[in-house]
Design a protein around this motif. Structure first.
Motif, PDB file in Angstrom:
ATOM      1  N   LEU A 163     -16.169 -10.887   8.591  1.00 51.56           N
ATOM      2  CA  LEU A 163     -14.947 -10.587   9.322  1.00 51.56           C
ATOM      3  C   LEU A 163     -14.276  -9.385   8.678  1.00 51.56           C
ATOM      4  N   VAL A 164     -13.723  -8.524   9.494  1.00 49.38           N
ATOM      5  CA  VAL A 164     -12.974  -7.380   8.991  1.00 49.38           C
ATOM      6  C   VAL A 164     -11.612  -7.370   9.646  1.00 49.38           C
ATOM      7  N   ASN A 165     -10.585  -7.417   8.827  1.00 50.42           N
ATOM      8  CA  ASN A 165      -9.227  -7.238   9.322  1.00 50.42           C
ATOM      9  C   ASN A 165      -8.874  -5.762   9.192  1.00 50.42           C
ATOM     10  N   ILE A 166      -8.578  -5.114  10.310  1.00 54.92           N
ATOM     11  CA  ILE A 166      -8.203  -3.700  10.289  1.00 54.92           C
ATOM     12  C   ILE A 166      -6.731  -3.597  10.646  1.00 54.92           C
ATOM     13  N   GLY A 167      -5.898  -3.611   9.603  1.00 52.32           N
ATOM     14  CA  GLY A 167      -4.482  -3.340   9.764  1.00 52.32           C
ATOM     15  C   GLY A 167      -4.217  -1.937   9.240  1.00 52.32           C
ATOM     16  N   GLY A 168      -3.154  -1.756   8.472  1.00 52.91           N
ATOM     17  CA  GLY A 168      -2.941  -0.459   7.845  1.00 52.91           C
ATOM     18  C   GLY A 168      -4.117  -0.102   6.954  1.00 52.91           C
ATOM     19  N   PHE A 169      -4.658  -1.125   6.280  1.00 53.95           N
ATOM     20  CA  PHE A 169      -5.869  -0.994   5.477  1.00 53.95           C
ATOM     21  C   PHE A 169      -6.852  -2.056   5.946  1.00 53.95           C
ATOM     22  N   ALA A 170      -8.096  -1.906   5.591  1.00 53.26           N
ATOM     23  CA  ALA A 170      -9.137  -2.800   6.102  1.00 53.26           C
ATOM     24  C   ALA A 170      -9.701  -3.645   4.977  1.00 53.26           C
ATOM     25  N   THR A 239      -6.295  -2.058  -2.157  1.00 51.01           N
ATOM     26  CA  THR A 239      -5.649  -0.753  -2.120  1.00 51.01           C
ATOM     27  C   THR A 239      -4.459  -0.778  -1.180  1.00 51.01           C
ATOM     28  N   GLY A 240      -3.797   0.373  -1.030  1.00 50.20           N
ATOM     29  CA  GLY A 240      -2.624   0.453  -0.164  1.00 50.20           C
ATOM     30  C   GLY A 240      -2.105   1.875  -0.097  1.00 50.20           C
ATOM     31  N   ARG A 241      -0.871   2.004   0.357  1.00 45.25           N
ATOM     32  CA  ARG A 241      -0.254   3.324   0.519  1.00 45.25           C
ATOM     33  C   ARG A 241      -0.033   4.031  -0.812  1.00 45.25           C
ATOM     34  N   GLU A 242      -0.060   3.289  -1.907  1.00 40.80           N
ATOM     35  CA  GLU A 242       0.091   3.927  -3.210  1.00 40.80           C
ATOM     36  C   GLU A 242      -1.083   4.853  -3.515  1.00 40.80           C
ATOM     37  N   TYR A 243      -2.219   4.592  -2.869  1.00 39.10           N
ATOM     38  CA  TYR A 243      -3.434   5.360  -3.153  1.00 39.10           C
ATOM     39  C   TYR A 243      -3.788   6.278  -1.984  1.00 39.10           C
ATOM     40  N   PHE A 244      -3.927   5.696  -0.807  1.00 37.96           N
ATOM     41  CA  PHE A 244      -4.276   6.475   0.384  1.00 37.96           C
ATOM     42  C   PHE A 244      -3.004   6.792   1.168  1.00 37.96           C
ATOM     43  N   HIS A 245      -2.526   8.020   1.035  1.00 36.99           N
ATOM     44  CA  HIS A 245      -1.255   8.408   1.654  1.00 36.99           C
ATOM     45  C   HIS A 245      -1.381   9.829   2.190  1.00 36.99           C
ATOM     46  N   GLU A 246      -0.273  10.335   2.722  1.00 35.30           N
ATOM     47  CA  GLU A 246      -0.304  11.657   3.354  1.00 35.30           C
ATOM     48  C   GLU A 246      -0.681  12.766   2.362  1.00 35.30           C
TER      49      GLU A 246
END
Length: 366
Positions: A163-170, A239-246
């Motif tokens: 199963l893969v949950n694809i929200g802001g991160f996957a 992971t999260g927005r702390e790592y993958f961001h603009e």
């Protein structure tokens, strides 16, 4: 015996607060009786987004935003109960994830705001919250937590499912018959795509991937992004927005100037698809069927990309298993509240890296 719980999830997509009314029957089955999503007001969404990176007066801003989030969540809970003709005393508890504003497992903490005490006060229902900290204290990543619910609800006695949950991160959950579940965050889900769409076409997300489908994947940009060390790491990882961001994306774009906005969107969509496909091949190449939940399940362009990359697997929505992909995570936090009340573990050490199983959550009485 049927028990009613409410689960609340507000994820890294920052699109809204998902609230699900779930029924647990003798600890063997879960049903979603009703659910709703309350969109985040633009001002609150911006406050929460700002809190994901260093700024001035953060403690005050977090307090204000957390209270605003709780008031909105309470409004949603009360709406849900009203349309079901239920009173607060008929609900065993609310399981509230809150809103993640910082996630630093390498430092042993992950911060979710959402004023659970205020939520209990406004709904008249006890609230169970702070689900990540006990796992972190035991040496885990504190996330992802939903794989434990996947394992409980959707394991098959005969075949391997992923199963893969694809929200802001996957994040992936690998379910093999007779084995402990495993899983981890594969990388970006919708977050980078949503930010780019808002910036360039003025919408909070790329509906059905229509804009991305008009572009071409820039192979140089995609290769640079996939070369990030995060993708080579094996789980447990989160992971999260702390790592993958603009700024992360901007740094890559500086190295491949001149890529059109629509081609960037196409490349970001492929980044999500490719990182999921690579993770599946690494962790569960024996998977016959891949089930998708979260907002990504509604992006038919992304689903087609996944199917193209994984020709040996069937790529399906979790609707095929009888679970609405929109409400999977909210149901999971209702389940975690039920687990807390039974004093049963809510984490999976194979997924989070914790030293062992732990009861997750903290109680805020009504």
């Amino acid at each position: 015996m049927s028990l009613l719980y409410v689960g609340i999830m507000s994820g890294t997509s920052l699109d809204g607060i998902d609230i699900a009314l779930s029924r647990f029957n003798d600890g063997q089955q879960a049903d979603c009786l009703d659910a709703l999503c309350l969109p985040l007001p633009a001002a609150l969404r911006q406050q929460l987004l700002d809190l994901c990176s260093p700024s001035n007066d953060e403690l005050y801003q977090a307090g204000v935003a957390g209270n605003a989030w709780a008031r909105l969540a309470a409004e949603g809970v009360n709406q849900l109960l009203a349309r079901q003709g239920l009173s607060p005393r008929q609900i065993c508890a609310i399981g509230s994830h809150g809103q993640t504003v910082r996630h630093h497992p390498e430092q042993g903490f992950s911060l979710q705001i959402g004023s659970p005490a205020l939520l209990a006060e406004l709904t008249g229902i006890k609230v169970i919250a702070d689900f990540r900290s006990r796992d972190l204290a035991a040496g885990g990543e504190g996330a992802p937590l939903v794989p434990a619910f996947h394992h409980w609800l959707l394991s098959s006695p005969a075949l391997t499912r992923t199963l893969v949950n694809i929200g802001g991160f996957a994040n992936l959950t690998v379910l093999r018959p007779g084995e402990a579940a495993s899983g981890f965050d594969s990388g970006p889900g919708n977050a980078l795509m949503d930010n780019w769409a808002l910036r360039h076409i003025g919408t909070p997300f790329d509906a059905d991937g229509q804009w991305a489908s008009q572009g071409q994947v820039h192979q140089g940009l995609l290769a640079r992004m996939l070369a990030d060390p995060y993708f080579a790491r094996r789980g447990p990882k989160s992971t999260g927005r702390e790592y993958f961001h603009e700024a992360w994306l901007a740094a890559h774009l500086q190295q491949v100037p001149g890529v059109s906005a629509v081609d960037v969107q196409a490349s970001l969509t492929m980044l999500t698809a490719q990182s999921i496909a690579d993770s599946l091949q690494q962790a569960a190449s024996d998977t016959a069927e891949l089930y998708i939940c979260g907002g990504g399940a509604r992006n038919s362009h992304l689903m087609r990309q996944l199917q193209m990359l994984l020709p040996r697997q069937r790529v399906l929505s979790t609707q095929a298993l009888g679970v609405n992909p929109d409400w999977m995570e909210a149901m999971a936090f209702a389940w975690l509240a039920w687990r807390f009340e039974q004093r049963l573990a809510g984490n999976l050490p194979n997924v989070t890296g914790a030293k062992g199983e732990r009861v997750l959550g903290a109680l805020y009485p009504a």
